[in-house]
Scaffold this active site. Structure first.
Site, PDB file in Angstrom:
ATOM      1  N   GLU B 112      40.031  32.935  42.526  1.00 38.27           N
ATOM      2  CA  GLU B 112      40.731  34.030  43.206  1.00 38.27           C
ATOM      3  C   GLU B 112      42.244  33.922  42.994  1.00 38.27           C
ATOM      4  O   GLU B 112      42.805  32.829  43.078  1.00 38.27           O
ATOM      5  CB  GLU B 112      40.420  33.932  44.711  1.00 38.27           C
ATOM      6  CG  GLU B 112      41.038  35.052  45.546  1.00 38.27           C
ATOM      7  CD  GLU B 112      40.770  34.870  47.033  1.00 38.27           C
ATOM      8  OE1 GLU B 112      40.456  33.734  47.456  1.00 38.27           O
ATOM      9  OE2 GLU B 112      40.887  35.864  47.780  1.00 38.27           O
ATOM     10  N   LYS B 189      38.392  43.071  47.119  1.00 39.28           N
ATOM     11  CA  LYS B 189      37.868  42.185  48.170  1.00 39.28           C
ATOM     12  C   LYS B 189      37.523  43.015  49.403  1.00 39.28           C
ATOM     13  O   LYS B 189      38.392  43.688  49.957  1.00 39.28           O
ATOM     14  CB  LYS B 189      38.950  41.144  48.490  1.00 39.28           C
ATOM     15  CG  LYS B 189      38.590  40.098  49.508  1.00 39.28           C
ATOM     16  CD  LYS B 189      39.660  38.991  49.507  1.00 39.28           C
ATOM     17  CE  LYS B 189      39.396  37.901  50.520  1.00 39.28           C
ATOM     18  NZ  LYS B 189      40.298  36.722  50.294  1.00 39.28           N
ATOM     19  N   CYS B 226      35.939  35.770  47.708  1.00 41.33           N
ATOM     20  CA  CYS B 226      36.250  34.773  48.757  1.00 41.33           C
ATOM     21  C   CYS B 226      35.548  35.004  50.109  1.00 41.33           C
ATOM     22  O   CYS B 226      34.365  34.761  50.225  1.00 41.33           O
ATOM     23  CB  CYS B 226      37.759  34.662  48.924  1.00 41.33           C
ATOM     24  SG  CYS B 226      38.246  33.118  49.767  1.00 41.33           S
TER      25      CYS B 226
END
Lengths: 378, 378
Positions: B112, B189, B226
């Site tokens: 990430e 995300k 994540c």
């Protein structure tokens, strides 16, 4: 030769300094041993079952509850008269429940279909369906009501249910009994396997009781039976309904599911900010008639080794070690129900969950004209 | 002193017969070592990074693809000029990608926000937001396009994105680049943390690109960045859109998440019948200015130890060992995409998922007048 447990293997071989770090990575914040009272220890020794106790990590403002999980072998041979088999299991569980009481357990849960061998592998209807009982007033429920009153415990009793009021059909059902002895209600298995020797879909259908949560004197509990642990949405709905502890009474064998066993219930505890209790029966059960498994292998008479390994997982990512892979056992876990809200406030998975969005896209995905959102190169 | 890895600890101390069984319980069906070519090994030795390769279990009718995961420390100090920091990271990743190419990797994914330190802990806007780039034509995307063409690899490049066309706001975004060098698209995300030093919600919002899946020459891939790994519905939607591999590029530290690390991405692989790839950066990043963490402790200048431990999990419940907790590394996993359908046919989680029911109850649960389904004693 079956390995006794992963935990005993690590404890035996890994040096203390590395063991501590290995356990942190594997099991999260440390669960402290809970003292086994002399009386409880004596009962376990005399009746030859493992007893293990842990205090799971606490918040600054604990609301403590003691959970008990029972895993056990069947007692009588599978071709003994049914009433003998059931009575022997009642007696066995009564012994273990006594130790639980001596450990001040508040909520006790037995394994899936605990009054019978897990005979669904055979696909034979007779004599196995005769193990079915009424959830409200069967013999096993009466037995559990007495146990609940005697020990002032909430009891979760997963049985094969026969619903006389609705055509006498069968269900895989957990009966939840208050510490007062009243039947609080029942919760049916929501997802039915069709894999390996799990031929349960031959006997009963997907549950129709939704995701009820039972408010007891010792917290709000839900019951996600066996194969339902593979379904994240199933776990999630118990959380949405306010569960603080979700039991997962199971019956599962090594070759198929063991590497998933330590993953799924623990992931659910983390994702849903509640405690989960994974319970598996133990031992090998043999049947009189041979059966095949749809895997091209020869007919055989047993389902494989039920590997026990029952454990409790906390919303903070910690978990207890597992009970033995080979012996009957009682696991006592002292948990702190305030951990559910505190971890939710800390990690915020519920707050950040975007359920509105998912309700929409999930619905869309079930419609006949749904097209997957796939990007192709132009 | 950081433990090198759980796997190296077990390999060192547990005797061979018990180790085999312990690994089966921990990691599932065995991943065989994949030979590291001499050239690739030489590149790794010269550039001082770990290289590990595994062939994951195969079906009877394999459709093989090689996945590469890169985990790395930042190269330059966090107070070096931004362009120096970025260039140094480009160069580092180019070295590791070369080894990936020598191992015939087909799809390569970086960690990430790979072009920068994970500076969101500081809550400082300057200079960190200057690391942001256009997903479509930033320098890093150009770099990756060249890499993709040169090595005939699909590249997943997670960056801090600045969306010039929509107000110049920031996003946490993975750019997916075809092996032809074309930008296939991007995936933002979906869930943003507000926990510990993860102050990302100060910088960018929850993603608006949904759960796109990219059809590449080497399978259908999705990217769950994540904190999205804590959200089962997020994982699920990539599966519903047809993903065969879902990458989880991450940045996470030991004290907070390490016991969850081996659980969540692996549970998602099992639940959704696809491969998951968990990638974490490694090392400790120090900043010039001190910051506090909302935990009552004194101000400090680093976020803690990013523990690496990147791994691949298969839908069959198996997983590779993790990369080192302390070193840069390349993990190469040879996977069999036919496993996704075969395991779905075997375990049937999708068939038994009852999505229609869950779409309804999930929607209900988001309505203002929703009441939880709680049973009280009468």
């Amino acid at each position: 030769m079956e390995l006794e447990s992963l935990e005993s293997c690590l404890n035996k071989h890994v040096p203390a300094d590395e063991l501590k770090e290995a356990k942190r990575i594997l099991y999260g914040p440390e669960c402290k041993p809970l003292e086994i009272t002399e009386d409880a220890g004596n009962v376990a020794a005399a009746a030859d079952f493992e007893i293990a106790g842990f205090e799971m990590p606490l918040t600054s403002n604990p609301r403590k509850v003691k959970i008990g999980l029972i895993q056990n072998r069947i007692v009588e041979s599978t071709n003994a008269p049914i009433s003998n088999q059931v009575t022997a299991l009642h007696n066995r569980v009564a012994e273990i429940a006594k130790a639980a009481s001596l450990m001040d357990v508040n909520v006790l849960c037995m394994q899936e279909a605990w009054t019978m061998p897990f005979a669904f592998c055979t696909r034979e209807k007779t004599p196995w369906t005769d193990f079915a009982e009424s959830a409200e007033n069967g013999l096993t429920t009466k037995f559990c009501q007495e146990l609940a009153q005697k020990h002032n415990m909430v009891i979760v009793s997963p049985i094969l249910e026969r619903d006389e009021e609705h055509g006498g059909v069968l269900w895989n059902t957990a009966v939840v009994i208050s510490n007062t002895g009243n039947v609080l209600g029942k919760s049916r298995k929501n997802h039915i396997p069709r894999v390996g020797d799990f031929n349960e879909s031959t006997y009963y259908m997907e549950g129709n009781t939704g995701h009820k949560v039972f408010q007891t004197s010792f917290g709000r509990i839900g019951v996600n039976i066996c194969y339902g642990r593979h379904h994240p949405l199933n776990w999630m709905m118990y959380g949405i309904n306010g569960a603080e502890i979700v039991f997962n009474p199971s019956a599962t064998v090594g070759a198929l599911s063991e590497p998933m066993w330590s993953i799924e219930a623990r992931c659910a505890a983390i994702a849903n900010h509640y405690y989960t209790c994974a319970i598996n029966r133990v031992g090998t059960e043999s049947f009189s008639n041979e059966f095949t498994s749809g895997d091209g292998k020869p007919a055989h008479k047993d389902f494989g080794h039920f590997y026990g390994s029952s454990y409790v997982a906390s919303p903070d990512g910690s978990r207890t070690p597992g009970l033995s892979r080979t012996r009957d056992g009682l696991l006592v876990a002292s948990v702190d129900l305030n951990m559910c809200q505190q971890i939710s406030d800390k990690w915020g998975f519920r707050m950040t969950a975007r359920h509105e969005m998912y309700a929409k896209v999930l619905k869309k995905s079930t419609e006949p004209d749904f097209k997957r959102d796939i990007v192709y190169e132009k």
